[in-house]
Scaffold this motif. Structure first.
Motif, short mmCIF file in Angstrom:
data_model
loop_
_atom_site.label_atom_id
_atom_site.label_comp_id
_atom_site.label_asym_id
_atom_site.label_seq_id
_atom_site.Cartn_x
_atom_site.Cartn_y
_atom_site.Cartn_z
N ASN A 35 0.11 29.04 -30.50
CA ASN A 35 1.35 28.71 -29.80
C ASN A 35 2.57 29.32 -30.47
O ASN A 35 3.53 29.70 -29.80
CB ASN A 35 1.51 27.19 -29.68
CG ASN A 35 0.53 26.58 -28.70
OD1 ASN A 35 0.06 27.26 -27.78
ND2 ASN A 35 0.20 25.32 -28.89
N ASP A 37 2.85 32.13 -31.68
CA ASP A 37 2.90 33.56 -31.41
C ASP A 37 3.45 33.90 -30.02
O ASP A 37 3.72 35.06 -29.73
CB ASP A 37 1.50 34.17 -31.54
CG ASP A 37 0.93 33.99 -32.93
OD1 ASP A 37 1.69 34.20 -33.90
OD2 ASP A 37 -0.26 33.64 -33.05
N ILE A 38 3.61 32.90 -29.16
CA ILE A 38 4.09 33.13 -27.80
C ILE A 38 5.48 33.77 -27.85
O ILE A 38 6.36 33.34 -28.59
CB ILE A 38 4.11 31.82 -26.99
CG1 ILE A 38 2.68 31.32 -26.79
CG2 ILE A 38 4.81 32.02 -25.65
CD1 ILE A 38 2.58 29.95 -26.14
N GLY A 39 5.63 34.82 -27.07
CA GLY A 39 6.92 35.50 -26.96
C GLY A 39 7.15 36.61 -27.96
O GLY A 39 8.23 37.18 -28.02
N LYS A 40 6.13 36.94 -28.76
CA LYS A 40 6.31 38.03 -29.72
C LYS A 40 5.02 38.83 -29.87
O LYS A 40 3.94 38.36 -29.50
CB LYS A 40 6.77 37.50 -31.07
CG LYS A 40 5.86 36.48 -31.69
CD LYS A 40 6.49 35.91 -32.96
CE LYS A 40 5.66 34.76 -33.48
NZ LYS A 40 6.27 34.10 -34.61
N VAL A 79 2.79 38.16 -26.64
CA VAL A 79 1.85 37.09 -26.29
C VAL A 79 2.46 36.23 -25.19
O VAL A 79 3.59 35.75 -25.33
CB VAL A 79 1.50 36.23 -27.52
CG1 VAL A 79 0.62 35.05 -27.14
CG2 VAL A 79 0.83 37.09 -28.60
N GLN A 80 1.73 36.06 -24.13
CA GLN A 80 2.18 35.27 -22.99
C GLN A 80 1.62 33.84 -23.08
O GLN A 80 0.52 33.65 -23.58
CB GLN A 80 1.72 35.91 -21.67
CG GLN A 80 2.19 37.34 -21.49
CD GLN A 80 3.68 37.47 -21.44
OE1 GLN A 80 4.35 36.70 -20.77
NE2 GLN A 80 4.22 38.45 -22.14
N PRO A 81 2.36 32.86 -22.57
CA PRO A 81 1.85 31.47 -22.61
C PRO A 81 0.62 31.31 -21.71
O PRO A 81 0.39 32.03 -20.81
CB PRO A 81 3.00 30.62 -22.09
CG PRO A 81 4.04 31.55 -21.60
CD PRO A 81 3.66 32.94 -22.00
#
Length: 81
Positions: A35, A37-40, A79-81
């Motif tokens: 979690n 890592d989401i958004g990067k 990384v997408q949710p």
């Protein structure tokens, strides 16, 4: 051989004939983003260094490579949710 403590991969080649002009080493890495890592883009490898030593001549070869992350030419690697 992988040493988890030093995070070092060691590959030992007993003999390489002088007629061989090029050698490559490949290995697979798997990654499960969390979690946080989401958004990067996620770093897969930090700076890498290759060191080779010729046991007969004691000559060494050293090369390095910059960090590697999930971004590619085709994708930003976010990384997408």
């Amino acid at each position: 051989r992988y040493d988890e403590g030093s995070r070092t991969v060691t590959w030992t080649l007993n003999r390489l004939p002088t007629s061989i002009k090029s050698v490559s080493v490949d290995f697979a890495v798997s990654l499960t983003p969390g979690n946080a890592d989401i958004g990067k883009a996620v770093r897969i490898l930090n700076d890498s260094m290759l060191t080779a030593v010729d046991k007969d001549t004691d000559a060494s070869l050293v090369d390095d490579a910059p960090p590697l992350d999930t971004a590619t030419e085709e994708s930003d690697g976010i990384v997408q949710p």
